[in-house]
Design an enzyme around this catalytic site. Structure first.
Site, short mmCIF file in Angstrom:
data_model
loop_
_atom_site.label_atom_id
_atom_site.label_comp_id
_atom_site.label_asym_id
_atom_site.label_seq_id
_atom_site.Cartn_x
_atom_site.Cartn_y
_atom_site.Cartn_z
N ARG A 81 -8.11 -36.91 -7.72
CA ARG A 81 -8.88 -35.66 -7.71
C ARG A 81 -8.83 -34.98 -9.07
NH1 ARG A 81 -9.60 -30.87 -3.57
NH2 ARG A 81 -10.74 -29.47 -4.94
N ARG A 90 -16.26 -33.92 -5.27
CA ARG A 90 -14.82 -34.15 -5.09
C ARG A 90 -14.55 -35.65 -4.96
NH1 ARG A 90 -14.49 -29.36 -6.07
NH2 ARG A 90 -13.87 -27.69 -4.67
N ASP A 93 -10.74 -34.52 -0.96
CA ASP A 93 -10.35 -33.16 -0.64
C ASP A 93 -9.67 -33.18 0.73
OD1 ASP A 93 -10.23 -30.33 -0.91
OD2 ASP A 93 -12.03 -30.12 0.31
#
Length: 163
Positions: A81, A90, A93
């Site tokens: 990340r 992302r 997440d």
């Protein structure tokens, strides 16, 4: 043993492989007791990006809520990340949605997740694995909350890895 419900999302390729790796990584910090289908969802907020894949899991863990939150952030970093603006893409997440029937309000953690009942991409997979789970503040089940949100709308559908 604690019961935690975790939302998972990604929209950076290879999305499906990232989701599988994220779910597998959760087994390093607990035991996966339930796992939803993977859903494809349209982005919210900043919409000029790829669709997300989302899922929910029920994790049984010995960690406290704070320890689990810290471990989830560590797993995000481990899975690549990168820091980006809110609502942007992302790699992975993790959101701690619910933890037992606890209500936690701290500088670093809010449980139940404050936005979960407004997000179809959270409620659809969560209601799949725990339709009778009761929100500890509002005293509504996930199925009731999803119904109030309008069912499975909001651009959420089951993802097929052959798509």
């Amino acid at each position: 043993m604690h019961h935690a419900y975790i939302g998972i999302g990604t929209n950076i390729e290879p999305r499906f492989e990232r989701m599988r790796a994220a779910i597998e990584a959760l087994s390093m910090i607990g035991s996966i007791a339930a796992e939803s289908e993977i859903y494809e969802t349209t982005p919210m907020g900043y919409t000029e990006q790829s669709d997300f894949l989302n899922a929910a899991v029920r994790l049984e863990t010995d960690l406290s809520a704070t320890e689990l939150h810290t471990a989830l952030k560590g797993l995000e970093r481990h899975l690549g990340r990168q820091h980006r603006e809110r609502w942007h893409e992302r790699e992975i997440d993790f959101d701690l949605l619910l933890f037992d029937d606890e209500v936690i309000l701290s500088e670093t953690l809010t449980v139940p997740h404050p936005e979960m009942l407004r997000r179809a991409f959270v409620l659809v997979p969560l209601a799949e694995i725990a339709p009778d789970l009761v929100h500890p503040v509002l005293k509504k089940t996930m199925a009731q909350s999803l119904g109030e949100l309008g069912g499975t709308g909001g651009g959420v559908h089951v993802y097929s890895s052959t798509d």
